[in-house]
Design a protein around this motif. Structure first.
Motif, PDB file in Angstrom:
ATOM      1  N   GLN A   1       2.719   0.079   2.678  1.00 37.76           N
ATOM      2  CA  GLN A   1       3.783  -0.837   3.105  1.00 37.76           C
ATOM      3  C   GLN A   1       3.375  -1.692   4.297  1.00 37.76           C
ATOM      4  O   GLN A   1       3.825  -2.838   4.416  1.00 37.76           O
TER       5      GLN A   1
ATOM      6  N   SER B   1      -0.088  -2.076   5.556  1.00 34.08           N
ATOM      7  CA  SER B   1      -1.486  -2.487   5.662  1.00 34.08           C
ATOM      8  C   SER B   1      -1.634  -4.000   5.518  1.00 34.08           C
ATOM      9  O   SER B   1      -0.918  -4.652   4.744  1.00 34.08           O
ATOM     10  N   ILE B   2      -2.597  -4.556   6.259  1.00 35.42           N
ATOM     11  CA  ILE B   2      -2.914  -5.985   6.158  1.00 35.42           C
ATOM     12  C   ILE B   2      -4.192  -6.205   5.348  1.00 35.42           C
ATOM     13  O   ILE B   2      -4.697  -7.333   5.278  1.00 35.42           O
TER      14      ILE B   2
ATOM     15  N   PRO C   1      -6.305  -7.215   2.364  1.00 39.40           N
ATOM     16  CA  PRO C   1      -5.963  -8.120   1.245  1.00 39.40           C
ATOM     17  C   PRO C   1      -5.828  -7.401  -0.094  1.00 39.40           C
ATOM     18  O   PRO C   1      -4.978  -7.771  -0.912  1.00 39.40           O
TER      19      PRO C   1
ATOM     20  N   GLN D   1      -2.505  -5.627  -0.097  1.00 43.50           N
ATOM     21  CA  GLN D   1      -1.440  -6.619  -0.238  1.00 43.50           C
ATOM     22  C   GLN D   1      -1.345  -7.124  -1.673  1.00 43.50           C
ATOM     23  O   GLN D   1      -0.251  -7.416  -2.166  1.00 43.50           O
ATOM     24  N   GLN D   2      -2.475  -7.233  -2.361  1.00 41.55           N
ATOM     25  CA  GLN D   2      -2.461  -7.649  -3.761  1.00 41.55           C
ATOM     26  C   GLN D   2      -1.857  -6.569  -4.653  1.00 41.55           C
ATOM     27  O   GLN D   2      -1.222  -6.869  -5.671  1.00 41.55           O
TER      28      GLN D   2
ATOM     29  N   ARG E   1       0.464  -4.356  -3.616  1.00 46.85           N
ATOM     30  CA  ARG E   1       1.800  -3.973  -3.152  1.00 46.85           C
ATOM     31  C   ARG E   1       2.918  -4.345  -4.133  1.00 46.85           C
ATOM     32  O   ARG E   1       3.833  -3.532  -4.357  1.00 46.85           O
TER      33      ARG E   1
END
Length: 488
Positions: free
Chosen positions: A241, A243-244, A246, A249-250, A252
Motif C-alpha cells: 500500500q 511502497s514507491i 514502480p 505501484q504497477q 497495486r
C-alpha cells in the motif's frame, strides 16, 4: 522455531523467567481498526495481556509504530509461491537438449579441427603417415619403381570420426607419437563426452520437467492476466500500500487479499491465483511439504527484517536485544533456522536427478588436457626433426644409429625406425608371413640382398641372379624376383 528461541533469549539474558504461552484470538501481526484499536498480537500487547509476542513481525511498518521490537532474528524478505506444472518432454529437438548450443558448437569445432591438426602433425613429423618403398628389377635392369605405402585413413578424418561416433575403434595407424598421442587422448575425450550425453539425455527422458506461469516479480507485473494474493493484514499489505517501487505501484491495482496463509496457499493450489506473496521463510517451509507441487520463485524484495514484538516500556527489552545479538553472532540463530526451516523440507532430495543442459565449462578439464596432449605432440615433432637433422649432419653417428636399428625385425622382415610395420607391407608383398626354407635358393637370395636406410630394395647383382638360375632352382628371372620382392 520462535517457541524454542524465546527460552534461549531469557537464558542468555540471565533472566529467571518461565514463559507462559497462550494463543492469540486472531493469529496475525495486527491491523489498526476504525475505532482506533489494534487486533492480532499487537492488540494483545497494547491491552497488557501479553509482554512479548512470539510472532514474526516485520520492522518498519504497521505494528512497529505502537509497540517495541527486538533486534531482528531473520533478514529474509518477500518472495512468491507458485504452483509447478508438469510439462511434456516430447520435442523434435529433444536430442539436442542435453548440451547447450555453445557446447554443441565447440564440440563440432573440435571434431572438425582435430583431423586438420593431426594431418599437419603428420606432415611435419619425419615419421609421418607413410613410407617410400623402392623396388628395381635387377635382371631386366629396369628403372627403380617407387611405392608409397600410406595409412588406411590418409587424411585422418576417418580416425577422428570413428573416435567421435563409435566405442569400438582401432588404434591410430601413424608411427609418430606426435600423431598417435593426440588421437589416443581424443578417443578418451569422446568416450567421456558420449557417456555424459547418454546420462543427460536419459534424465531428460525420465525426469519430470516442471514449469510455472510466474518466475519473477517483473513478469507478474508485465502480464495483466496473472493474479496474485497477499494477506489482508500485517507488514506485507502495508508494504504494497505504501511502497514507491514502480513495480509494486504497477501491481497495486490488481491487489487481492486473503485472510490467512492457509487461504493464500489454497488459492495457488486451486488456480485462483498464480502467485501468493509472503515472507520468504514461511513460503520455503510450505514449498517443502507435501504434495510437493509448490515452488518459491523470484528474488527477495520488500521488508527484510523479522523481529519479536514486545510491550512498549517493558523493562526486559534491552536485555533481550543483547541476548539476541549474542545468539545471532555465535551461530545459534543459524542452527535454529536450519533445524526448523531447512530440515523440514521433505520434497528436495540430495540425490534428486537434474536434467540441466550441460555447458562448455562442465568439460573445461577435458579440453585443458587435450591441449596438453597437443602440446606434447608439438614437442615430439621438434624432437623427431632434431634427431633426423643431427643424424644427417653426422654420418658416423648416423651409421652407428642405423646399424642398431637395422636389427629390428617385424615378422621375419628386416626394418629400421623409419620403416613401417608389416601391416603396411601387406600392400605389396605376396605373403606377410613368408617363411624362408633353409638352404634354398630363396635363402641365398636373402643373403645376397641387404636393406638400406633409404628403403631401397637391395643391390642384387645380375650375375648373382644368373648364377642361381643356372643351378636350375628357378625357371625364370621373374620367379626369382618374385621371391626377392617377398623377402624385402
Amino acid at each position: 522455531m520462535l517457541v524454542e528461541l524465546v527460552p534461549l533469549l531469557f537464558q542468555y539474558a540471565n533472566l529467571t523467567v518461565t514463559p507462559r504461552y497462550y494463543e492469540s484470538p486472531l493469529p496475525i501481526a495486527g491491523d489498526l481498526l476504525p475505532n482506533g484499536t489494534w487486533n492480532g498480537v499487537t492488540g494483545e500487547l497494547l491491552a497488557g495481556r501479553a509482554d512479548i509476542a512470539v510472532f514474526p513481525i516485520a520492522r518498519g511498518v504497521g505494528p512497529s509504530s505502537v509497540i517495541d521490537l527486538t533486534y531482528t532474528y531473520d533478514e529474509l524478505g518477500l518472495q512468491m509461491l507458485v504452483k509447478q506444472e508438469l510439462t511434456s518432454a516430447a520435442s523434435s529437438s529433444l536430442f539436442l537438449a542435453p548440451f547447450t548450443t555453445s557446447l554443441w558448437l565447440v564440440l563440432v569445432a573440435t571434431v572438425v579441427g582435430m583431423p586438420v591438426l593431426i594431418q599437419i602433425f603428420a606432415k611435419l613429423s619425419p615419421l609421418g603417415a607413410f613410407e617410400l618403398i623402392k623396388l628395381r628389377n635387377l635382371t631386366a635392369k629396369s628403372r627403380t619403381q617407387e611405392f608409397k605405402v600410406v595409412c588406411e585413413n590418409d587424411s585422418y578424418f576417418m580416425d577422428i570420426l570413428q573416435a567421435a561416433t563409435s566405442s569400438n575403434v582401432e588404434g591410430p595407424t601413424a608411427k609418430s607419437w606426435a600423431v598417435r598421442l593426440p588421437i589416443l587422448y581424443f578417443y578418451f575425450f569422446m568416450v567421456v563426452v558420449g557417456a555424459a550425453y547418454t546420462a543427460s539425455f536419459a534424465s531428460f527422458l525420465t525426469v519430470n520437467n516442471f514449469s510455472s506461469k510466474v518466475n519473477s516479480l517483473e513478469q507478474l507485473a508485465r502480464d495483466p492476466t496473472l493474479k496474485y494474493v497477499i494477506e489482508d493484514n500485517g507488514a506485507t499489505l502495508a508494504y504494497f500500500q505504501d511502497s514507491i517501487d514502480p513495480i509494486i505501484q504497477q501491481l497495486r491495482p490488481r491487489l487481492q487479499t486473503v485472510r490467512s496463509i492457509r487461504d493464500g496457499v489454497a488459492a495457488v493450489q486451486s488456480g485462483e491465483a498464480s502467485a501468493y506473496i509472503a515472507e520468504s521463510h514461511v513460503l520455503q517451509h510450505i514449498a517443502g511439504q507435501l504434495p510437493c507441487n509448490l515452488q518459491v520463485v523470484g528474488a527477495l524484495f520488500g521488508p527484510n527484517g523479522l523481529a519479536l514484538g514486545v510491550r512498549r516500556g517493558w523493562p526486559y527489552t534491552q536485555a533481550l536485544n543483547v541476548a539476541m545479538l549474542q545468539l545471532m553472532q555465535n551461530g545459534v540463530g543459524d542452527e535454529l533456522r536450519r533445524k526448523w526451516v531447512g530440515n523440514q523440507d521433505i520434497c528436495t532430495s540430495s540425490s534428486q536427478v537434474s536434467n540441466r543442459a550441460l555447458q562448455s565449462t562442465d568439460f573445461s578439464g577435458l579440453w585443458y588436457t587435450l591441449f596438453c596432449a597437443i602440446a606434447i605432440g608439438v614437442v615430439i615433432i621438434i624432437w623427431e626433426n632434431l634427431m633426423v637433422n643431427v643424424l644427417q649432419s653426422f654420418p658416423a653417428l648416423r651409421s652407428s644409429f642405423l646399424s642398431g636399428t637395422n636389427s629390428l625385425k617385424y615378422h621375419e622382415s628386416v626394418g629400421d625406425l623409419f620403416s613401417a610395420g608389416d601391416e603396411d607391407r601387406a600392400d605389396f608383398t605376396n605373403n606377410p608371413a613368408y617363411e624362408v626354407p633353409a638352404g634354398s635358393a630363396s635363402d641365398r637370395i636373402a643373403k645376397l640382398s641387404s636393406p638400406t636406410t633409404s628403403h631401397e630394395a637391395g643391390t642384387l647383382k645380375d650375375e648373382s641372379v644368373d648364377r642361381i638360375l643356372d643351378q636350375g632352382e628357378y625357371e625364370s628371372a621373374d620367379a626369382c624376383m618374385t621371391d626377392l620382392a617377398a623377402m624385402l
